[in-house]
Design a protein around this motif. Structure first.
Motif, PDB file in Angstrom:
ATOM      1  N   LEU A   1       0.731  -0.951   0.303  1.00 43.12           N
ATOM      2  CA  LEU A   1      -0.166   0.179   0.161  1.00 43.12           C
ATOM      3  C   LEU A   1       0.744   1.100   0.339  1.00 43.12           C
ATOM      4  CD1 LEU A   1      -2.988  -1.022   2.399  1.00 43.12           C
ATOM      5  CD2 LEU A   1      -2.955  -0.715  -0.048  1.00 43.12           C
ATOM      6  N   PHE A   2       2.000   1.544   0.245  1.00 46.30           N
ATOM      7  CA  PHE A   2       2.700   2.654   1.152  1.00 46.30           C
ATOM      8  C   PHE A   2       3.901   2.573  -0.054  1.00 46.30           C
ATOM      9  CE2 PHE A   2       6.350   5.013   2.669  1.00 46.30           C
ATOM     10  CZ  PHE A   2       5.581   5.814   2.986  1.00 46.30           C
ATOM     11  N   VAL A   3       3.821   1.612  -1.558  1.00 46.11           N
ATOM     12  CA  VAL A   3       4.329   1.928  -2.675  1.00 46.11           C
ATOM     13  C   VAL A   3       3.379   2.456  -3.513  1.00 46.11           C
ATOM     14  CG1 VAL A   3       5.392   0.715  -4.508  1.00 46.11           C
ATOM     15  CG2 VAL A   3       5.866  -0.226  -2.385  1.00 46.11           C
ATOM     16  N   ILE A   4       2.176   2.210  -3.392  1.00 42.27           N
ATOM     17  CA  ILE A   4       1.421   2.391  -4.199  1.00 42.27           C
ATOM     18  C   ILE A   4       1.213   3.885  -3.876  1.00 42.27           C
ATOM     19  CG2 ILE A   4      -1.395   2.865  -4.549  1.00 42.27           C
ATOM     20  CD1 ILE A   4      -1.592  -0.154  -3.792  1.00 42.27           C
ATOM     21  N   LEU A   5       0.791   4.370  -2.640  1.00 42.45           N
ATOM     22  CA  LEU A   5       0.739   5.494  -2.363  1.00 42.45           C
ATOM     23  C   LEU A   5       2.004   6.613  -3.059  1.00 42.45           C
ATOM     24  CD1 LEU A   5       0.061   6.045   1.632  1.00 42.45           C
ATOM     25  CD2 LEU A   5      -1.342   5.734  -0.054  1.00 42.45           C
ATOM     26  N   ALA A   6       3.498   5.847  -3.214  1.00 41.02           N
ATOM     27  CA  ALA A   6       4.306   6.838  -3.588  1.00 41.02           C
ATOM     28  C   ALA A   6       4.486   6.891  -5.046  1.00 41.02           C
ATOM     29  CB  ALA A   6       5.685   5.436  -3.728  1.00 41.02           C
ATOM     30  N   TRP A   7       3.667   5.796  -5.543  1.00 40.37           N
ATOM     31  CA  TRP A   7       3.010   6.232  -7.028  1.00 40.37           C
ATOM     32  C   TRP A   7       2.285   6.700  -7.985  1.00 40.37           C
ATOM     33  CZ3 TRP A   7      -1.137   4.639 -10.019  1.00 40.37           C
ATOM     34  CH2 TRP A   7      -0.634   3.756 -11.442  1.00 40.37           C
ATOM     35  N   LEU A   8       1.405   6.614  -6.353  1.00 40.22           N
ATOM     36  CA  LEU A   8       0.038   7.641  -6.929  1.00 40.22           C
ATOM     37  C   LEU A   8       0.448   9.130  -6.199  1.00 40.22           C
ATOM     38  CD1 LEU A   8      -2.983   6.875  -4.999  1.00 40.22           C
ATOM     39  CD2 LEU A   8      -2.799   6.642  -7.892  1.00 40.22           C
ATOM     40  N   SER A   9       1.402   9.322  -5.897  1.00 39.15           N
ATOM     41  CA  SER A   9       1.608  10.723  -5.128  1.00 39.15           C
ATOM     42  C   SER A   9       2.603  11.742  -6.900  1.00 39.15           C
ATOM     43  CB  SER A   9       3.167  10.735  -4.487  1.00 39.15           C
ATOM     44  OG  SER A   9       4.228  10.541  -4.660  1.00 39.15           O
ATOM     45  N   THR A  10       3.159  10.593  -7.879  1.00 37.24           N
ATOM     46  CA  THR A  10       3.871  11.381  -9.117  1.00 37.24           C
ATOM     47  C   THR A  10       3.027  11.968  -9.940  1.00 37.24           C
ATOM     48  OG1 THR A  10       3.708   8.988  -9.946  1.00 37.24           O
ATOM     49  CG2 THR A  10       5.258   9.662  -8.284  1.00 37.24           C
ATOM     50  N   ALA A  11       2.399  12.392  -9.465  1.00 30.88           N
ATOM     51  CA  ALA A  11       0.953  13.141 -10.487  1.00 30.88           C
ATOM     52  C   ALA A  11       1.350  14.610 -10.402  1.00 30.88           C
ATOM     53  CB  ALA A  11      -0.353  12.403 -10.186  1.00 30.88           C
ATOM     54  N   PRO A  12       1.323  15.314 -11.400  1.00 32.29           N
ATOM     55  CA  PRO A  12       2.190  16.740 -11.229  1.00 32.29           C
ATOM     56  C   PRO A  12       0.798  17.007 -10.342  1.00 32.29           C
ATOM     57  CG  PRO A  12       0.966  15.434 -13.770  1.00 32.29           C
ATOM     58  CD  PRO A  12       0.441  14.515 -12.940  1.00 32.29           C
ATOM     59  N   LEU A  13       1.831  17.899  -9.684  1.00 33.76           N
ATOM     60  CA  LEU A  13       1.426  19.267  -9.067  1.00 33.76           C
ATOM     61  C   LEU A  13       0.549  20.215  -9.844  1.00 33.76           C
ATOM     62  CD1 LEU A  13       4.185  19.845  -7.114  1.00 33.76           C
ATOM     63  CD2 LEU A  13       2.909  18.243  -5.710  1.00 33.76           C
ATOM     64  N   ARG A  14      -0.788  20.823  -8.393  1.00 33.72           N
ATOM     65  CA  ARG A  14      -1.354  21.847  -8.607  1.00 33.72           C
ATOM     66  C   ARG A  14      -1.089  23.041  -8.571  1.00 33.72           C
ATOM     67  NH1 ARG A  14      -6.861  20.558  -9.294  1.00 33.72           N
ATOM     68  NH2 ARG A  14      -7.417  21.749  -8.907  1.00 33.72           N
ATOM     69  N   THR A  15      -0.498  22.525  -8.540  1.00 33.40           N
ATOM     70  CA  THR A  15       0.266  24.214  -8.043  1.00 33.40           C
ATOM     71  C   THR A  15       0.494  25.680  -8.793  1.00 33.40           C
ATOM     72  OG1 THR A  15       2.338  23.732  -7.844  1.00 33.40           O
ATOM     73  CG2 THR A  15       2.028  24.087  -6.170  1.00 33.40           C
ATOM     74  N   ALA A  16       1.000  24.665 -10.169  1.00 37.38           N
ATOM     75  CA  ALA A  16       0.855  25.200 -11.447  1.00 37.38           C
ATOM     76  C   ALA A  16      -0.251  26.184 -11.961  1.00 37.38           C
ATOM     77  CB  ALA A  16       1.661  24.638 -12.561  1.00 37.38           C
ATOM     78  N   THR A  17      -1.508  25.218 -11.413  1.00 40.66           N
ATOM     79  CA  THR A  17      -2.926  25.797 -12.527  1.00 40.66           C
ATOM     80  C   THR A  17      -2.961  26.618 -11.099  1.00 40.66           C
ATOM     81  OG1 THR A  17      -3.795  24.132 -11.353  1.00 40.66           O
ATOM     82  CG2 THR A  17      -2.741  23.896 -13.567  1.00 40.66           C
TER      83      THR A  17
END
Length: 404
Positions: free
Chosen positions: A289-305
């Motif tokens: 589950l923790f590896v899945i969390l790390a993988w999901l976290s690589t989505a682009p940050l919202r800060t740019a928008t």
């Protein structure tokens, strides 16, 4: 105004300090009593439900548990409640100081919902209070005799709340509010169920009546719920320090999976404390589950928008203030090698704490934080690696104080 900003920062620090201290006391006593209850030796004669001998600090302790109540009420009885109450009160104070008073910066995301401050605060309060009302109704529903079903429905509600919060507030505020909602459930369990039920038992005992064991059974069930919810709440309260947890489009899924991690870890320790065969497989589940969390976290940050949104309110005032051009040049020259959408500092893949300072608009939005971190204090840049001068720090102070 600038003295007010410094005072407000210290108020937040004091509230956070109190919150951490009381949370340690509450979680520590909660985990201890769950472990004690599970580890009791119940193969003993007598009226007690079980007993335990322990050694600590150079002394020996002999604990006995009575399932309903002892034959006679002891003269001194310790109640464990204020740890919980003060954890919630200090946490709520911190929520108001940071997220309600700082709604424009920390709570409202105009890309998700263009809310007025009062609207955002009402929604914040509605989730916190509504979570307890829905949970309490669930525990009193016909499903109350099926604990597993209650937990499954509760988890579904948590997932739905996580999704909704992440579509209303900033990612940081969404995870924090999910934690606050869950923590409110835990403290309300203590205040409205566990302690009142224990008082009923004590009153019956003092009056010479035989206490009804159902009150202890209900209190223990709610205490067990609190036990399994504790670790996810700790994660959510710490998440605001880690943009990879809150700054992605998948933050609501990350928050939901954290509850499963909490259940798997507590299942291991609860089984071990009960002197059962330790379910080591739970660590495998937790790791996956923790590896899945790390993988999901690589989505682009919202800060740019978010940074592309037009300036308004306080940010606009700071952008129009005297010294702003000089401040923008200083910050982007001394800070943006790290605080950028694509940091130039070797080995750094994302801006620390999600703070991006690579445009004048971003500098205006982070005025208060820049003032406190680099103007009043020398916290930034770290070890002054970019050689910010005292004259530059003075310019930062003059800019913020002039606009405030």
């Amino acid at each position: 105004m600038y003295d007010y900003a410094i005072m407000w920062e210290w108020m937040a620090f004091a509230a956070r300090w109190l919150h951490v201290i009381t949370a340690i006391a509450w979680i520590g006593s909660s985990f201890y009593f769950i472990a004690l209850d599970l580890g009791l030796n119940r193969n003993i004669p007598g009226p007690a439900d079980g007993e335990e001998w322990q050694v600590h600090g150079g002394g020996f302790y002999h604990m006995q548990k009575y399932l309903v109540a002892p034959p006679q009420m002891p003269e001194h009885l310790t109640w464990f409640k204020w740890e919980s109450y003060w954890t919630w009160l200090s946490g709520f104070a911190l929520l108001m100081i940071l997220y309600w008073a700082g709604a424009e910066l920390y709570l409202i995301d105009p890309d998700k919902a263009d809310l007025a401050t009062w609207q955002a605060i009402l929604i914040s309060l509605a989730f916190i209070v509504g979570g307890w009302i829905a949970y309490d109704a669930l525990c009193k529903s016909p499903l109350k005799e099926r604990p597993t079903a209650v937990m499954l429905v509760l988890f579904a509600g948590i997932v739905a709340s996580s999704w909704a919060l992440n579509h209303i507030f900033t990612g940081r505020a969404a995870l924090l509010h999910l934690g606050a909602m869950t923590a409110t459930i835990m403290t309300a369990n203590v205040a409205h169920i566990i302690i009142p039920n224990q008082r009923i038992v004590v009153a019956d005992l003092k009056a010479g009546r035989t206490p009804d064991p159902k009150y202890g059974k209900i209190a223990k069930l709610r205490s067990t719920h609190n036990n399994y919810l504790t670790l996810p709440v700790v994660f959510l309260m710490l998440s605001n320090h880690y943009p990879l947890a809150f700054g992605t489009e998948n933050a609501w899924i990350i928050a939901s999976l954290v509850f499963l991690i909490g259940v798997s870890i507590r299942h291991f320790f609860n089984t071990m404390h009960a002197r059962g065969s330790a379910p080591w497989w739970t660590w495998g589940v937790t790791a996956v589950l923790f590896v899945i969390l790390a993988w999901l976290s690589t989505a682009p940050l919202r800060t740019a928008t978010v940074e592309a949104a037009p300036l308004s309110g306080a940010a606009l005032r700071y952008a129009e203030a005297e010294h702003f051009d000089a401040v923008s040049s200083i910050v982007m020259g001394r800070c943006s090698m790290c605080h950028a959408h694509e940091p130039a500092w070797e080995g750094m893949l994302w801006a620390p704490k999600g703070v991006v300072l690579d445009t004048p608009e971003a500098v205006a939005r982070e005025a208060r934080r820049i003032y406190l971190q680099a103007g009043v204090s020398h916290a930034m840049p770290p070890a002054n690696l970019s050689f910010m001068t005292e004259d530059e720090r003075a310019t930062l102070r003059a800019w913020f104080e002039g606009a405030s």
